[in-house]
Design a protein around this motif. Structure first.
Motif, short mmCIF file in Angstrom:
data_model
loop_
_atom_site.label_atom_id
_atom_site.label_comp_id
_atom_site.label_asym_id
_atom_site.label_seq_id
_atom_site.Cartn_x
_atom_site.Cartn_y
_atom_site.Cartn_z
N ARG A 98 0.94 -1.24 0.02
CA ARG A 98 -0.05 0.13 -0.13
C ARG A 98 1.00 1.33 -0.06
N PHE A 156 -2.72 -5.20 12.24
CA PHE A 156 -4.12 -5.58 11.66
C PHE A 156 -4.11 -4.71 10.69
N LEU A 157 -4.08 -5.35 9.51
CA LEU A 157 -4.16 -4.72 7.94
C LEU A 157 -5.19 -5.04 7.38
N SER A 158 -5.68 -4.00 6.59
CA SER A 158 -6.51 -4.58 5.83
C SER A 158 -6.14 -5.21 4.56
N GLU A 159 -6.91 -5.73 3.77
CA GLU A 159 -6.52 -6.71 2.84
C GLU A 159 -6.50 -6.12 1.27
N ASN A 160 -7.01 -4.81 1.22
CA ASN A 160 -6.94 -4.18 -0.11
C ASN A 160 -6.10 -2.89 0.21
#
Length: 160
Positions: A98, A156-160
């Motif tokens: 990202r 805790f990361l978003s997947e997009n």
């Protein structure tokens, strides 16, 4: 009484992390600045946090970099061109998860970059790219009022 002790320990943790920040220490190494007599029982439960920088760098967790940058007003258009090229180039890197750039609503010269990389090798690769050099050259030429980078581990990361 135990609630009071708990709140006291929370307060002391905040003070400790503030001091670590003021001394330019990693918050994860903050316990190293305490004398052993102060550490006591309360910090033994969280001693797993006390890691060396090399241990953190060898972690398999993604690495997040948050940059807080203020740009000189007369260089704003040049910066926007450079940071767009850096962001687009970075997003095409194999280890870049990202790369976001956001602008402060209250100060149009203040920006935040949020970059996430798979690992330390991906960060190293990123720093070797020509689009990254655009940003470092811009900083070196005096285009920024200030620039502060914070290196973090993705938890805790978003997947997009």
């Amino acid at each position: 009484f135990s609630l009071y002790i708990y709140l006291y320990h929370i307060h002391m943790m905040k003070v400790l992390f503030f001091l670590a920040s003021a001394l330019s220490l990693s918050p994860l190494n903050a316990f190293n600045i305490l004398p052993s007599s102060v550490v006591g029982q309360s910090t033994k439960r969280i001693n797993h946090i006390n890691m060396s920088s090399s241990a953190l760098q060898s972690s398999n967790k993604p690495i997040a970099i948050m940059v807080d940058a203020e740009i000189k007003p007369d260089r704003l258009e040049e910066f926007l061109d450079i940071i767009e090229k850096d962001a687009i180039g970075s997003r095409s890197e194999p280890g870049c998860i990202r790369f976001d750039v956001v602008q402060n609503q209250e100060n149009p010269c203040k920006f935040f970059f949020y970059e996430v990389y798979q690992d330390a090798e991906a960060v190293k690769f990123h720093k070797e790219q020509p689009h990254f050099a655009l940003w470092t050259d811009f900083k070196a030429s005096g285009g920024v009022v200030s620039s502060v980078s914070h290196k973090c581990h993705g938890i805790f990361l978003s997947e997009n």
